[in-house]
Design an enzyme around this catalytic site. Structure first.
Site, PDB file in Angstrom:
ATOM      1  N   SER A   1       6.474  25.294  33.883  1.00 50.34           N
ATOM      2  CA  SER A   1       5.069  25.699  34.027  1.00 50.34           C
ATOM      3  C   SER A   1       4.708  26.892  33.142  1.00 50.34           C
ATOM      4  O   SER A   1       3.548  27.042  32.749  1.00 50.34           O
ATOM      5  CB  SER A   1       4.767  26.039  35.489  1.00 50.34           C
ATOM      6  OG  SER A   1       5.634  27.061  35.951  1.00 50.34           O
TER       7      SER A   1
ATOM      8  N   ASP B   1       2.015  36.356  39.770  1.00 48.82           N
ATOM      9  CA  ASP B   1       2.303  35.955  41.154  1.00 48.82           C
ATOM     10  C   ASP B   1       3.780  36.133  41.488  1.00 48.82           C
ATOM     11  O   ASP B   1       4.318  35.445  42.341  1.00 48.82           O
ATOM     12  CB  ASP B   1       1.891  34.498  41.377  1.00 48.82           C
ATOM     13  CG  ASP B   1       2.625  33.529  40.449  1.00 48.82           C
ATOM     14  OD1 ASP B   1       3.432  33.992  39.624  1.00 48.82           O
ATOM     15  OD2 ASP B   1       2.401  32.304  40.570  1.00 48.82           O
TER      16      ASP B   1
ATOM     17  N   HIS C   1       4.945  33.711  37.369  1.00 53.44           N
ATOM     18  CA  HIS C   1       4.207  33.312  36.179  1.00 53.44           C
ATOM     19  C   HIS C   1       3.623  34.540  35.479  1.00 53.44           C
ATOM     20  O   HIS C   1       3.571  35.626  36.053  1.00 53.44           O
ATOM     21  CB  HIS C   1       3.120  32.299  36.556  1.00 53.44           C
ATOM     22  CG  HIS C   1       3.684  31.051  37.145  1.00 53.44           C
ATOM     23  ND1 HIS C   1       3.792  30.871  38.514  1.00 53.44           N
ATOM     24  CD2 HIS C   1       4.205  29.950  36.555  1.00 53.44           C
ATOM     25  CE1 HIS C   1       4.352  29.688  38.739  1.00 53.44           C
ATOM     26  NE2 HIS C   1       4.616  29.113  37.576  1.00 53.44           N
TER      27      HIS C   1
END
Length: 352
Positions: A120, A300, A303
């Protein structure tokens, strides 16, 4: 392989991967479904675009036709013929005919490529301020930055899909470079709510070695850069779990990752790079040397913030530069605006 969307135009297209640019969110919008390929040329008009079209696009025999092409010219054609930018002017009727000719032609490609393969943190690298978008902007006239980011993936899954997501060796020239940025999901703890993403430490290292071996077998000349997982802010991970639409129950109330375990995976990534003889960026270590890293560089607890993306971008371009891959070492695929003779613009396109 993914379909491609080409952006062909003047400076408004060339600059579309700057922060907040229109190409940047387009690439993010299609991050898992299509490659957005930049073909922007500052100062070009439709006359010069028509002259360079074969060089700017791939030959039809090189693969499937693009999914779509945007053609964004006219700002320079519309320069007034009696003002200082007169050399950019194209008469209105010729402008229309040039557009018709470009549309009739469109089918082709030629720049070298840099692939970003990861989870991600790679998939989201074309968001505003993302490290992938910054890289695409950095190489906007010299190389295509191709996104291969897969949210939630670990090295086990990456190894299973590598032939599908990367082009076969016989498809054409080798990429200039490939970044391999996995580990954040492998490092999920085996007794917490993301256990299904966990990959044991020794397997993680062997998976990285296998991915590198595959890339080397495909393209002997391609530069490979491994990137370690980032550090983890455990308190922020608990908050992210509570407030960002959890998808798996977390009865323990504990974070699914810890910084100490992420560090072990980072060390194995560094060891895998040494074993394979490829470059590595230890983001886990580098970020923790920076003040207030938990909040400044992580959004977070895992990320990246824009500042965190900037760190990755700067490390990647530094590694590429060490391996002689930079805009300074790569010729622009077409003449720069500054190289076009205002007294005879056509001359600049005659010996491409």
């Amino acid at each position: 392989m993914r379909p491609k969307i080409y952006l062909f135009g003047d400076s408004i297209t060339e600059g579309s991967f700057t922060d907040g640019g229109w190409g940047d969110p387009l690439a993010n919008h299609f991050s898992r479904t299509a490659d957005v390929v930049l073909r922007g040329y500052s100062g070009y008009n439709t006359r010069s675009a028509l002259m360079v079209k074969e060089k700017a696009f791939p030959p039809s025999e090189s693969g499937g036709a693009p999914l779509a092409v945007t053609v964004f010219f006219g700002a320079n054609d519309a320069s007034l013929p009696d003002r200082y930018a007169a050399f950019l002017h194209v008469p209105l009727d010729e402008y229309k005919q040039n557009l018709i000719a470009i549309v009739a032609f469109l089918k082709k490609k030629m720049r070298p490529e840099i692939y970003l393969f990861g989870d991600s943190i790679t998939e989201g690298s074309f968001t505003n301020g993302g490290w992938g978008a910054s890289l695409a902007n950095h190489f906007s006239r010299t190389a295509d930055v191709v996104l291969r980011g897969y949210s939630g993936y670990n090295t086990r899954w990456a190894l299973m899909v590598k032939e599908k997501v990367l082009p076969p060796a016989e498809s054409g020239g080798a990429p200039l470079a490939v970044t391999v940025f996995f580990g954040a999901n492998d490092a999920s703890l085996p007794d917490r709510y993301s256990a299904f993403q966990h990959v044991p430490l020794d397997e993680y290292k062997q998976n990285l070695v296998a991915i590198v071996a595959f890339l080397k077998k495909q393209w002997a000349s391609t530069r490979i850069i491994l990137i370690t997982p980032p550090p983890i802010d455990e308190a922020a991970r608990i908050l992210a779990r509570e407030y960002r639409h959890p998808y798996v129950p977390n009865p323990s109330g504990l974070p699914e990752r810890t910084n100490e375990v992420a560090g072990r995976y980072a060390k194995e990534c560094v060891a895998a790079a040494a074993e394979c003889g490829v470059a590595v960026i230890d983001i886990w270590e580098k970020m923790q040397k920076l003040p207030n890293w938990e909040k400044t560089y992580l959004s977070d607890g895992l990320h990246l913030t824009p500042n965190g993306n900037k760190v990755v971008f700067e490390e990647v371009i530094a590694q590429l530069k060490d391996q002689k891959i930079s805009p300074d070492n790569l010729p622009p695929d077409l003449p720069l605006f500054s190289q076009i003779d205002p007294n005879d613009p056509v001359k600049s396109f005659q010996n491409l």
